[in-house]
Design a protein around this motif. Structure first.
Motif, PDB file in Angstrom:
ATOM      1  N   GLU A 329       0.838  -1.204   0.000  1.00  0.00           N
ATOM      2  CA  GLU A 329       0.000   0.000   0.000  1.00  0.00           C
ATOM      3  C   GLU A 329       0.876   1.258   0.000  1.00  0.00           C
ATOM      4  N   ARG A 330       1.952   1.238   0.766  1.00  0.00           N
ATOM      5  CA  ARG A 330       2.862   2.379   0.793  1.00  0.00           C
ATOM      6  C   ARG A 330       3.568   2.529  -0.557  1.00  0.00           C
ATOM      7  N   ALA A 331       3.949   1.401  -1.144  1.00  0.00           N
ATOM      8  CA  ALA A 331       4.611   1.429  -2.454  1.00  0.00           C
ATOM      9  C   ALA A 331       3.662   1.986  -3.518  1.00  0.00           C
ATOM     10  N   MET A 332       2.397   1.581  -3.459  1.00  0.00           N
ATOM     11  CA  MET A 332       1.404   2.094  -4.412  1.00  0.00           C
ATOM     12  C   MET A 332       1.244   3.608  -4.278  1.00  0.00           C
ATOM     13  N   GLY A 333       1.314   4.084  -3.028  1.00  0.00           N
ATOM     14  CA  GLY A 333       1.207   5.522  -2.805  1.00  0.00           C
ATOM     15  C   GLY A 333       2.362   6.279  -3.441  1.00  0.00           C
ATOM     16  N   ILE A 334       3.553   5.708  -3.349  1.00  0.00           N
ATOM     17  CA  ILE A 334       4.729   6.348  -3.950  1.00  0.00           C
ATOM     18  C   ILE A 334       4.624   6.324  -5.473  1.00  0.00           C
ATOM     19  N   LEU A 335       4.164   5.203  -6.009  1.00  0.00           N
ATOM     20  CA  LEU A 335       4.033   5.066  -7.457  1.00  0.00           C
ATOM     21  C   LEU A 335       2.978   6.031  -8.023  1.00  0.00           C
ATOM     22  N   LYS A 336       1.964   6.325  -7.219  1.00  0.00           N
ATOM     23  CA  LYS A 336       0.903   7.249  -7.664  1.00  0.00           C
ATOM     24  C   LYS A 336       1.335   8.713  -7.574  1.00  0.00           C
ATOM     25  N   ASP A 337       2.324   8.983  -6.747  1.00  0.00           N
ATOM     26  CA  ASP A 337       2.773  10.353  -6.526  1.00  0.00           C
ATOM     27  C   ASP A 337       3.566  10.866  -7.732  1.00  0.00           C
ATOM     28  N   VAL A 338       3.011  11.825  -8.464  1.00  0.00           N
ATOM     29  CA  VAL A 338       3.664  12.335  -9.691  1.00  0.00           C
ATOM     30  C   VAL A 338       4.969  13.046  -9.365  1.00  0.00           C
ATOM     31  N   THR A 339       5.093  13.544  -8.160  1.00  0.00           N
ATOM     32  CA  THR A 339       6.332  14.236  -7.781  1.00  0.00           C
ATOM     33  C   THR A 339       7.478  13.257  -7.553  1.00  0.00           C
ATOM     34  N   LYS A 340       7.132  11.951  -7.478  1.00  0.00           N
ATOM     35  CA  LYS A 340       8.169  10.927  -7.253  1.00  0.00           C
ATOM     36  C   LYS A 340       8.305   9.993  -8.455  1.00  0.00           C
ATOM     37  N   SER A 341       7.977  10.526  -9.628  1.00  0.00           N
ATOM     38  CA  SER A 341       8.009   9.710 -10.849  1.00  0.00           C
ATOM     39  C   SER A 341       9.415   9.252 -11.225  1.00  0.00           C
ATOM     40  N   LYS A 342      10.426   9.948 -10.709  1.00  0.00           N
ATOM     41  CA  LYS A 342      11.803   9.590 -11.041  1.00  0.00           C
ATOM     42  C   LYS A 342      12.417   8.618 -10.030  1.00  0.00           C
ATOM     43  N   LYS A 366       0.727 -10.137  -6.356  1.00  0.00           N
ATOM     44  CA  LYS A 366      -0.287 -10.865  -5.593  1.00  0.00           C
ATOM     45  C   LYS A 366      -1.350  -9.902  -5.063  1.00  0.00           C
ATOM     46  N   HIS A 367      -0.928  -8.702  -4.683  1.00  0.00           N
ATOM     47  CA  HIS A 367      -1.818  -7.719  -4.092  1.00  0.00           C
ATOM     48  C   HIS A 367      -2.607  -6.920  -5.129  1.00  0.00           C
ATOM     49  N   THR A 368      -1.966  -6.595  -6.277  1.00  0.00           N
ATOM     50  CA  THR A 368      -2.589  -5.696  -7.260  1.00  0.00           C
ATOM     51  C   THR A 368      -2.913  -6.358  -8.599  1.00  0.00           C
ATOM     52  N   GLY A 369      -2.258  -7.483  -8.876  1.00  0.00           N
ATOM     53  CA  GLY A 369      -2.448  -8.103 -10.188  1.00  0.00           C
ATOM     54  C   GLY A 369      -1.490  -7.556 -11.237  1.00  0.00           C
ATOM     55  N   PHE A 370      -0.674  -6.586 -10.843  1.00  0.00           N
ATOM     56  CA  PHE A 370       0.296  -5.970 -11.757  1.00  0.00           C
ATOM     57  C   PHE A 370       1.703  -6.074 -11.175  1.00  0.00           C
ATOM     58  N   THR A 371       2.693  -5.983 -12.047  1.00  0.00           N
ATOM     59  CA  THR A 371       4.054  -5.794 -11.565  1.00  0.00           C
ATOM     60  C   THR A 371       4.183  -4.312 -11.221  1.00  0.00           C
ATOM     61  N   PRO A 372       5.143  -3.906 -10.382  1.00  0.00           N
ATOM     62  CA  PRO A 372       5.299  -2.481 -10.046  1.00  0.00           C
ATOM     63  C   PRO A 372       5.467  -1.593 -11.280  1.00  0.00           C
ATOM     64  N   THR A 373       6.221  -2.060 -12.260  1.00  0.00           N
ATOM     65  CA  THR A 373       6.446  -1.277 -13.489  1.00  0.00           C
ATOM     66  C   THR A 373       5.153  -1.090 -14.269  1.00  0.00           C
ATOM     67  N   ASP A 374       4.401  -2.182 -14.435  1.00  0.00           N
ATOM     68  CA  ASP A 374       3.127  -2.111 -15.169  1.00  0.00           C
ATOM     69  C   ASP A 374       2.121  -1.236 -14.431  1.00  0.00           C
ATOM     70  N   TYR A 375       2.145  -1.312 -13.101  1.00  0.00           N
ATOM     71  CA  TYR A 375       1.226  -0.498 -12.298  1.00  0.00           C
ATOM     72  C   TYR A 375       1.517   0.985 -12.497  1.00  0.00           C
ATOM     73  N   ARG A 376       2.796   1.328 -12.510  1.00  0.00           N
ATOM     74  CA  ARG A 376       3.164   2.733 -12.705  1.00  0.00           C
ATOM     75  C   ARG A 376       2.744   3.208 -14.102  1.00  0.00           C
ATOM     76  N   LYS A 377       2.900   2.362 -15.107  1.00  0.00           N
ATOM     77  CA  LYS A 377       2.519   2.723 -16.479  1.00  0.00           C
ATOM     78  C   LYS A 377       1.026   2.886 -16.632  1.00  0.00           C
ATOM     79  N   SER A 378       0.244   2.126 -15.836  1.00  0.00           N
ATOM     80  CA  SER A 378      -1.213   2.170 -15.965  1.00  0.00           C
ATOM     81  C   SER A 378      -1.848   3.405 -15.341  1.00  0.00           C
ATOM     82  N   LEU A 379      -1.085   4.154 -14.568  1.00  0.00           N
ATOM     83  CA  LEU A 379      -1.614   5.338 -13.885  1.00  0.00           C
ATOM     84  C   LEU A 379      -1.776   6.527 -14.827  1.00  0.00           C
TER      85      LEU A 379
END
Length: 379
Positions: A329-342, A366-379
Motif C-alpha cells: 500500500e505504501r509502495a502504491m502511494g509512492i508510485l501514484k505520486d507524480v512528484t516521485k516519478s523519477k 499478488k496484491h494488485t495483479g500488476f508488476t510495479p512497473t506495469d502499475y506505474r505505467k497504468s496510472l
C-alpha cells in the motif's frame, strides 16, 4: 574417449569442487557455523562416495577400508537432514540423541563382519565376485533405500513446517531461503532416485547399464555442487532461521479448543485489532525488513500468542502477508505520486521494507495483479 577416462575426469573435477566448497564453508567467518559445518560434512561424505573410481585405481582388490569407504554413503542423507534442521531453526544444536542417526551405518557394517571384515583377502574377493547372491549386500542396499525414503520425507516435512512458521511469525524476505532449500531437496531426491535405478540394474542381468548411469550421476552431481556454490557466493545472507519453540497457529487453536478458551470476547478482539491497526499506521513497523511478530507484540503490549491468533486465525492472513499488505500500500502511494516519478522501483522496494526485488514483485503482483512497473505505467 574411454569410459574409464571420462569417469576419472568427472570424478577429479567433482572431488576438487566438493572439497574446495567444504573448505570454504569451514573457514569462512559466519554466525551460521553449525549449518556450514554440517553441509561441509555432507560434501565430504559425497566426495568419499564419489571417489570410488580413483580409489579402485590406487587399491588393488577388495579391502576393509574400501568397504568402509562405500558404506559412508549411509551417513549422507542423515547429515543433510541435520543440515536442513540447522538452516530452518536458529536454536538448533547437535545433541547426543543425534547419534541415533548413525544406527543404519553401524548396522550395515556389523552384518559384514563375519563374511567380509573378519576374513582373509581370498574370501573377500569371493564375497565381492558373488555380490549379486550376497544376503548382506542385498540387505544393505534395501536398508539404504528405506533410509533414503524416510529421510527425504522427513526433510520435506521439516521444510513445510518451517516455512509455515516463518509465514506466521516473520515478515522479512528470507522466505526465499526455504524455497531454495526445497528446490535443492527436490534435486537431491531426483539424484538419489536415479541412484536407486542404478542399483536395480546393478543386481539385474544388465549391470553395464548401471555403469553408464553412474557416469550420468557423477556429471549431474557436479552440476548440483556448482549450483550450490553459485548460490552460496551470490547470496551469502540467504539462509536465516526461526525458533523451533514457536508453535503453528493450527496447534495453538487446537490447544485453545481443548481448553475451551478459544471463544474470545468480541469486544476484546476489536480492541486488540484497533490497537494493532493504529500501531501500524502511526509507527510504521513494516518498514523494518526483518520485522517479526515478536517485535509487533512488544510494540503494542499484546502477547505473541494472542497476536498470532488475531492475525493468522481471526484475520485469516499469515503475518508475512499482513505486513506485506502495508508495504505494498505504501509502495502504491509512492508510485501514484507524480512528484516521485523519477524514483526507481529499486529505491521504492527498499523504502517500504523489502530487500529483494523478486519478493517485492511477487508480493506486489499478488496484491494488485500488476508488476510495479506495469502499475506505474497504468496510472
Amino acid at each position: 574417449m574411454e569410459k574409464i577416462d571420462l569417469l576419472i575426469i568427472v570424478t577429479v573435477i567433482s572431488l576438487f569442487i566438493s572439497l574446495f566448497l567444504a573448505f570454504f564453508l569451514v573457514t569462512v567467518k559466519t554466525k551460521h557455523k553449525i549449518s556450514n559445518y554440517l553441509f561441509a560434512t555432507f560434501l565430504i561424505l559425497t566426495a568419499i562416495d564419489t571417489s570410488q573410481t580413483l580409489f579402485n585405481l590406487i587399491v588393488d582388490g577388495p579391502s576393509n577400508f574400501g568397504m568402509l569407504r562405500g558404506l559412508f554413503a549411509f551417513l549422507q542423507i542423515p547429515v543433510f537432514y541435520l543440515y536442513v534442521l540447522s538452516v530452518c531453526y536458529s536454536d538448533f544444536k547437535l545433541k547426543p540423541k543425534h547419534l541415533l542417526h548413525l544406527l543404519p551405518f553401524v548396522i550395515a557394517n556389523v552384518i559384514l563382519i563375519p563374511r567380509f571384515y573378519a576374513v582373509d583377502v581370498a574370501s573377500k574377493i569371493n564375497f565381492i565376485k558373488n555380490y549379486q547372491n550376497s544376503v548382506e549386500i542385498q540387505f544393505n542396499h534395501i536398508l539404504i533405500h528405506v533410509q533414503l525414503i524416510v529421510y527425504i520425507i522427513a526433510v520435506f516435512m521439516v521444510l513445510r513446517k518451517a516455512k509455515k512458521l516463518y509465514l506466521e511469525n516473520c515478515a522479512g524476505t528470507s522466505i526465499s531461503s526455504y524455497n531454495w532449500l526445497f528446490q535443492f531437496t527436490v534435486v537431491l531426491t531426483i539424484l538419489y532416485s536415479v541412484a536407486l535405478l542404478k542399483n536395480i540394474f546393478k543386481f539385474s542381468d544388465y549391470p553395464y547399464i548401471s555403469e553408464w548411469i553412474k557416469i550420468g550421476l557423477l556429471i549431474f552431481q557436479l552440476f548440483i555442487i556448482c549450483w550450490y556454490l553459485f548460490k552460496a557466493l551470490n547470496n551469502p545472507n540467504l539462509f536465516r532461521n526461526i525458533d523451533s519453540k514457536l508453535k503453528l497457529v493450527s496447534d495453538i487453536v487446537l490447544e485453545e479448543k481443548n481448553k475451551e478458551e478459544l471463544a474470545v470476547n468480541e469486544k476484546e478482539y476489536n480492541e486488540d485489532l484497533l490497537k494493532l491497526k493504529q500501531y501500524m499506521a502511526e509507527e510504521k513497523p513494516f518498514l523494518d525488513p526483518s520485522l517479526t511478530i515478536q517485535d509487533v507484540s512488544k510494540g503494542i503490549a499484546i502477547p505473541v500468542r494472542d497476536l498470532s491468533l488475531l492475525i493468522n486465525h481471526k484475520l485469516e492472513q499469515h503475518f508475512y502477508d499482513f505486513i506485506n499488505t502495508y508495504r505494498i500500500e505504501r509502495a502504491m502511494g509512492i508510485l501514484k505520486d507524480v512528484t516521485k516519478s523519477k524514483v526507481t522501483i529499486l529505491e521504492i522496494l527498499y523504502d517500504v521494507g523489502f530487500n529483494s526485488k523478486s519478493s517485492f514483485n511477487t508480493a506486489f503482483k499478488k496484491h494488485t495483479g500488476f508488476t510495479p512497473t506495469d502499475y506505474r505505467k497504468s496510472l
